[in-house]
Enzyme design. Sequence first.
Site, PDB file in Angstrom:
ATOM      1  N   ASP A 133       0.880  -1.178   0.000  1.00 52.76           N
ATOM      2  CA  ASP A 133       0.000   0.000   0.000  1.00 52.76           C
ATOM      3  C   ASP A 133       0.917   1.227   0.000  1.00 52.76           C
ATOM      4  O   ASP A 133       1.914   1.250   0.730  1.00 52.76           O
ATOM      5  CB  ASP A 133      -0.880  -0.006   1.259  1.00 52.76           C
ATOM      6  CG  ASP A 133      -2.091   0.893   1.106  1.00 52.76           C
ATOM      7  OD1 ASP A 133      -3.222   0.381   1.030  1.00 52.76           O
ATOM      8  OD2 ASP A 133      -1.894   2.138   1.050  1.00 52.76           O
ATOM      9  N   LYS A 158     -21.268  -9.824  -9.078  1.00 50.35           N
ATOM     10  CA  LYS A 158     -21.034  -9.067  -7.838  1.00 50.35           C
ATOM     11  C   LYS A 158     -22.003  -7.880  -7.737  1.00 50.35           C
ATOM     12  O   LYS A 158     -22.614  -7.623  -6.689  1.00 50.35           O
ATOM     13  CB  LYS A 158     -19.583  -8.580  -7.810  1.00 50.35           C
ATOM     14  CG  LYS A 158     -19.293  -7.467  -6.821  1.00 50.35           C
ATOM     15  CD  LYS A 158     -19.364  -7.929  -5.386  1.00 50.35           C
ATOM     16  CE  LYS A 158     -19.356  -6.743  -4.453  1.00 50.35           C
ATOM     17  NZ  LYS A 158     -18.923  -7.049  -3.119  1.00 50.35           N
ATOM     18  N   THR A 215     -14.639  -4.081  -6.740  1.00 47.89           N
ATOM     19  CA  THR A 215     -15.932  -4.070  -7.424  1.00 47.89           C
ATOM     20  C   THR A 215     -15.882  -3.060  -8.566  1.00 47.89           C
ATOM     21  O   THR A 215     -15.561  -1.881  -8.342  1.00 47.89           O
ATOM     22  CB  THR A 215     -17.032  -3.683  -6.426  1.00 47.89           C
ATOM     23  OG1 THR A 215     -16.965  -4.582  -5.314  1.00 47.89           O
ATOM     24  CG2 THR A 215     -18.403  -3.759  -7.059  1.00 47.89           C
ATOM     25  N   ARG A 235     -19.485   6.086   5.917  1.00 47.81           N
ATOM     26  CA  ARG A 235     -19.670   6.392   4.489  1.00 47.81           C
ATOM     27  C   ARG A 235     -21.132   6.217   4.057  1.00 47.81           C
ATOM     28  O   ARG A 235     -21.750   5.201   4.343  1.00 47.81           O
ATOM     29  CB  ARG A 235     -18.750   5.508   3.639  1.00 47.81           C
ATOM     30  CG  ARG A 235     -17.324   6.041   3.653  1.00 47.81           C
ATOM     31  CD  ARG A 235     -16.396   5.155   2.895  1.00 47.81           C
ATOM     32  NE  ARG A 235     -16.137   3.921   3.632  1.00 47.81           N
ATOM     33  CZ  ARG A 235     -15.374   2.929   3.172  1.00 47.81           C
ATOM     34  NH1 ARG A 235     -14.813   3.036   1.993  1.00 47.81           N
ATOM     35  NH2 ARG A 235     -15.166   1.854   3.887  1.00 47.81           N
ATOM     36  N   CYS A 270     -21.093   0.114  -0.512  1.00 46.47           N
ATOM     37  CA  CYS A 270     -21.385  -0.950  -1.481  1.00 46.47           C
ATOM     38  C   CYS A 270     -22.799  -0.835  -2.041  1.00 46.47           C
ATOM     39  O   CYS A 270     -22.977  -0.582  -3.221  1.00 46.47           O
ATOM     40  CB  CYS A 270     -21.182  -2.312  -0.816  1.00 46.47           C
ATOM     41  SG  CYS A 270     -19.534  -2.478  -0.125  1.00 46.47           S
ATOM     42  N   THR A 278     -12.824   1.534  -5.532  1.00 46.58           N
ATOM     43  CA  THR A 278     -13.393   1.976  -6.815  1.00 46.58           C
ATOM     44  C   THR A 278     -14.580   2.890  -6.505  1.00 46.58           C
ATOM     45  O   THR A 278     -15.730   2.447  -6.552  1.00 46.58           O
ATOM     46  CB  THR A 278     -13.854   0.775  -7.666  1.00 46.58           C
ATOM     47  OG1 THR A 278     -14.610  -0.114  -6.838  1.00 46.58           O
ATOM     48  CG2 THR A 278     -12.692   0.036  -8.260  1.00 46.58           C
TER      49      THR A 278
HETATM   50  N1  SAJ Z   1     -30.036  -2.368   5.608  1.00 45.09           N
HETATM   51  C1  SAJ Z   1     -31.396  -2.094   5.703  1.00 45.09           C
HETATM   52  N2  SAJ Z   1     -32.272  -3.145   5.823  1.00 45.09           N
HETATM   53  C2  SAJ Z   1     -31.844  -4.435   5.843  1.00 45.09           C
HETATM   54  C3  SAJ Z   1     -30.463  -4.703   5.731  1.00 45.09           C
HETATM   55  C4  SAJ Z   1     -29.584  -3.649   5.604  1.00 45.09           C
HETATM   56  O1  SAJ Z   1     -31.833  -0.938   5.693  1.00 45.09           O
HETATM   57  O2  SAJ Z   1     -32.694  -5.330   5.972  1.00 45.09           O
HETATM   58  C5  SAJ Z   1     -29.087  -1.255   5.450  1.00 45.09           C
HETATM   59  C6  SAJ Z   1     -28.003  -1.218   6.523  1.00 45.09           C
HETATM   60  O3  SAJ Z   1     -28.464  -0.592   7.699  1.00 45.09           O
HETATM   61  C7  SAJ Z   1     -26.913  -0.424   5.809  1.00 45.09           C
HETATM   62  C8  SAJ Z   1     -27.061  -0.885   4.367  1.00 45.09           C
HETATM   63  O4  SAJ Z   1     -28.356  -1.460   4.260  1.00 45.09           O
HETATM   64  O5  SAJ Z   1     -27.171   0.968   5.890  1.00 45.09           O
HETATM   65  C9  SAJ Z   1     -26.012  -1.888   3.904  1.00 45.09           C
HETATM   66  O6  SAJ Z   1     -25.775  -2.836   4.910  1.00 45.09           O
HETATM   67  P1  SAJ Z   1     -25.608  -4.405   4.618  1.00 45.09           P
HETATM   68  O7  SAJ Z   1     -25.308  -5.068   5.918  1.00 45.09           O
HETATM   69  O8  SAJ Z   1     -26.780  -4.908   3.865  1.00 45.09           O
HETATM   70  O9  SAJ Z   1     -24.409  -4.515   3.593  1.00 45.09           O
HETATM   71  P2  SAJ Z   1     -22.890  -3.941   3.561  1.00 45.09           P
HETATM   72  O10 SAJ Z   1     -22.896  -2.734   2.696  1.00 45.09           O
HETATM   73  O11 SAJ Z   1     -22.296  -3.822   4.894  1.00 45.09           O
HETATM   74  O12 SAJ Z   1     -22.186  -5.159   2.773  1.00 45.09           O
HETATM   75  C10 SAJ Z   1     -22.669  -5.539   1.480  1.00 45.09           C
HETATM   76  C11 SAJ Z   1     -22.903  -7.062   1.498  1.00 45.09           C
HETATM   77  N3  SAJ Z   1     -23.639  -7.463   0.316  1.00 45.09           N
HETATM   78  C12 SAJ Z   1     -24.656  -8.356   0.359  1.00 45.09           C
HETATM   79  O13 SAJ Z   1     -25.076  -8.823   1.376  1.00 45.09           O
HETATM   80  C13 SAJ Z   1     -25.262  -8.746  -0.950  1.00 45.09           C
HETATM   81  C14 SAJ Z   1     -21.562  -7.773   1.576  1.00 45.09           C
HETATM   82  O14 SAJ Z   1     -21.753  -9.172   1.481  1.00 45.09           O
HETATM   83  C15 SAJ Z   1     -20.636  -7.292   0.446  1.00 45.09           C
HETATM   84  O15 SAJ Z   1     -19.381  -7.930   0.469  1.00 45.09           O
HETATM   85  C16 SAJ Z   1     -20.429  -5.802   0.643  1.00 45.09           C
HETATM   86  O16 SAJ Z   1     -21.705  -5.159   0.512  1.00 45.09           O
HETATM   87  C17 SAJ Z   1     -19.452  -5.326  -0.419  1.00 45.09           C
HETATM   88  O17 SAJ Z   1     -18.258  -5.141  -0.088  1.00 45.09           O
HETATM   89  O18 SAJ Z   1     -19.847  -5.246  -1.580  1.00 45.09           O
END
Ligand code: SAJ
Length: 430
Positions: A30, A203, A117, A320, A257, A81
């Site tokens: 890095d 993805k 991604t 973020r 994400c 990205t």
């Molecule tokens: N959220 C809701 N309602 C829900 C679930 C989540 O409002 O029922 C909100 C959360 O509070 C948050 C946002 O969605 O603000 C995203 O949270 P998350 O836990 O769903 O996902 P991330 O962004 O932490 O991680 C996602 C994951 N993708 C999927 O589950 C398909 C993770 O597996 C990926 O690796 C990650 O994105 C990524 O790096 O792409």
Amino acid sequence: MTICVHGIGYIGLATAALFANNGHEVVGYDPDAEKIERLRQRDPRTEERELREYVVAALDRGFVPSDEPREADYHLICVPTPYDPTSGSADLRYVEQAGRTVAERLRPGDTVILESTVPPGTTATVLGPLLEESGLRAGEEFHLAHCPETVLPGNIVHELRHNDRIVGGVDDDSTEAARALFGPVTEGAVRRAPDATTAEFVKLVQNAYRDVNIGFANELARVARGFDIDVRDAIGLANYHPRVDILRPGPGVGGHCLPIDPLFLDDGPVKTDLIAAARRVNDGMSRFVVELLKEELGTLDGRTVAVLGVAYKGNVDDTRNSPGLRLLRELRQPSTTDPQAAITATDGGHAVVDTRLHDPHVEDEDLDLLSLEAALHGADAAVVATDHDEFADIDPETARDLMAGHLVVDAKAVLDDEAWADAGFRYVRV
Ligand code: SAJ
């Protein structure tokens, strides 16, 4: 194998640790010398205890953090990205930089795997040509594949080891080279995509699926309020059907994400419709919460609102695209187009509402974060915008004694509704 991981943010770091802990010789490159020094001092700076321990174990086994890239059998690219709102597409500058760095060190027979991604086509048409500046041909003299990371922040180590992986190369040998690396360190299956572009698409599809599902839940929340129905009761009942599985509504969708990746699907010639609509619904939830506050309080002018939770989701320290901060922006300067200006505007010059912020996981000098007591003191309303475990333990009677008004909006349904109602609160959940 010798492996050079390019970019050691949380994904690159976890990936480097995975391979080092499985007996490979790993260098984590890095350009951020401070980050490298911290790692050398065995300080990975992450809230996730399991990841910290995993990285320290990897350092013990010879994982080398370095601010110099190295030659290696495998180059894994794990750089950010971001989305560029000006161009409306992915900002690929870090992928391009990494491509040039690898090209300078590429040897015949090496394998390059992009984990970041990216919009479909990036591995083959952006990264490939940059790597070929080495004089070697992709798919002929070196292998090139995409293998997207899919780990959930908050549970990184477990998911890194157990999730299925998708691998797609620019040719079959490249796919096989990626599979050969990931197979032995992955408890889940390693699944071959027909090519790198399909792997990239898959993805984006996974994150877009989740975003659309949450968007559906959020739309139901808006509609249900019109019928005076508790949407979470309704969704809970609907989900008893064997083919219905609706996610949870809330104050919006944050992180780096879900709010971003679906936009990468628009990089092609055909634009999304349903997926774009879900994005708008999710982004509109902060406005929905503001309207709800306005209805309940009569007016927002001169009111004080405590926002509890500015991390993008529960039990993480990452802010973020946080729904809590988006809500704050809406409350402070509803018309602003400059989010950072709104977040840091604490002089009240344009403020409609006096806002107080509290988050037990986040440290950020720009945010003027307060203790729970100071945030609640004199507030007319409190909004729970993140599902941190700590919030379930807030004592409603203490909150009642601190606050001037007695409205609580539980946008993540983490509070005990009866206890808060018993303490004299008007309890409203999203
Ligand atoms: N959220 C809701 N309602 C829900 C679930 C989540 O409002 O029922 C909100 C959360 O509070 C948050 C946002 O969605 O603000 C995203 O949270 P998350 O836990 O769903 O996902 P991330 O962004 O932490 O991680 C996602 C994951 N993708 C999927 O589950 C398909 C993770 O597996 C990926 O690796 C990650 O994105 C990524 O790096 O792409």
